[in-house]
Design an enzyme around this catalytic site. Structure first.
Site, PDB file in Angstrom:
ATOM      1  N   ASN A  79       0.687  -0.930  -0.022  1.00  0.00           N
ATOM      2  CA  ASN A  79      -0.209  -0.460  -0.281  1.00  0.00           C
ATOM      3  C   ASN A  79       0.550   0.742  -0.437  1.00  0.00           C
ATOM      4  OD1 ASN A  79      -1.304  -1.944   2.122  1.00  0.00           O
ATOM      5  ND2 ASN A  79      -2.969  -1.248   0.240  1.00  0.00           N
ATOM      6  N   MET A  88       1.031   6.677   0.195  1.00  0.00           N
ATOM      7  CA  MET A  88       0.458   5.666   0.188  1.00  0.00           C
ATOM      8  C   MET A  88      -1.288   6.029   0.344  1.00  0.00           C
ATOM      9  SD  MET A  88       0.636   4.990   4.891  1.00  0.00           S
ATOM     10  CE  MET A  88       0.120   3.471   5.351  1.00  0.00           C
ATOM     11  N   CYS A  89      -1.610   4.503   0.069  1.00  0.00           N
ATOM     12  CA  CYS A  89      -3.300   4.544  -0.483  1.00  0.00           C
ATOM     13  C   CYS A  89      -3.646   3.862   1.048  1.00  0.00           C
ATOM     14  CB  CYS A  89      -3.252   2.885  -1.381  1.00  0.00           C
ATOM     15  SG  CYS A  89      -4.848   2.515  -2.316  1.00  0.00           S
ATOM     16  N   LEU A  90      -4.445   4.559   0.676  1.00  0.00           N
ATOM     17  CA  LEU A  90      -5.672   4.755   1.627  1.00  0.00           C
ATOM     18  C   LEU A  90      -6.788   4.917   2.165  1.00  0.00           C
ATOM     19  CD1 LEU A  90      -4.286   6.547   5.707  1.00  0.00           C
ATOM     20  CD2 LEU A  90      -4.763   3.806   4.914  1.00  0.00           C
TER      21      LEU A  90
END
Length: 155
Positions: A79, A88-90
């Site tokens: 992520n 960051m993939c949130l």
């Protein structure tokens, strides 16, 4: 409450009672929009023993636009992008999912939880996600090696 007032209030709350395993400070005292976070790899994760530096950038129109959270320390994680951005993939940080009542503390806790439990189905690094799903041992070995190599600068 103006965006800046809210940022100052949230910063005060986080610095007076920081989340587990994190230290937060402003990169530059004159700019409340850029925070530096030192996050310890959670004990129960492959990142345990490492300290990761992240930068949280708050847009001028926060809380109506989501903050941007980026790893400055290289990390082997499905992520987090493997480039110099460390994006960051949130889910909650996507502009279509962000809600003004969301708090920075929730973002930081969510980021730390992703270190314990990556989300390979919402990966930014698909190769790492595939490895995480199909060869967990190899993923864990590489993640531990990277943690030793890049995240050992204790502050």
């Amino acid at each position: 409450m103006s965006g800046k007032k809210r940022i100052v209030k949230e910063l005060g709350e986080i610095t007076s009672s920081p989340p587990d395993g994190m230290r937060v400070r402003l990169v530059d005292e004159s700019d409340v929009h850029i925070w530096e976070i030192f996050m310890d790899g959670p004990e129960q994760s492959v990142y345990s023993g490492g300290t990761f530096r992240l930068v949280l950038t708050l847009p001028k129109d926060y809380p109506f636009k989501p903050p941007i959270l980026a790893f400055q320390t290289k990390i082997y994680h499905p992520n987090v992008s493997n480039d110099d951005k460390g994006s960051m993939c949130l889910g909650m940080l996507r502009s279509d999912e962000w809600k003004p009542p969301n708090k920075i503390l929730a973002v930081l806790n969510m980021a730390r939880n992703l270190l314990v439990e990556p989300n390979p189905d919402d990966a930014v690094e698909t190769g790492i996600a595939e490895q995480y799903k199909s060869n967990r041992k190899e993923f864990e070995k590489t993640a531990k090696d990277w943690t030793k190599k890049y995240a050992n600068a204790k502050k």
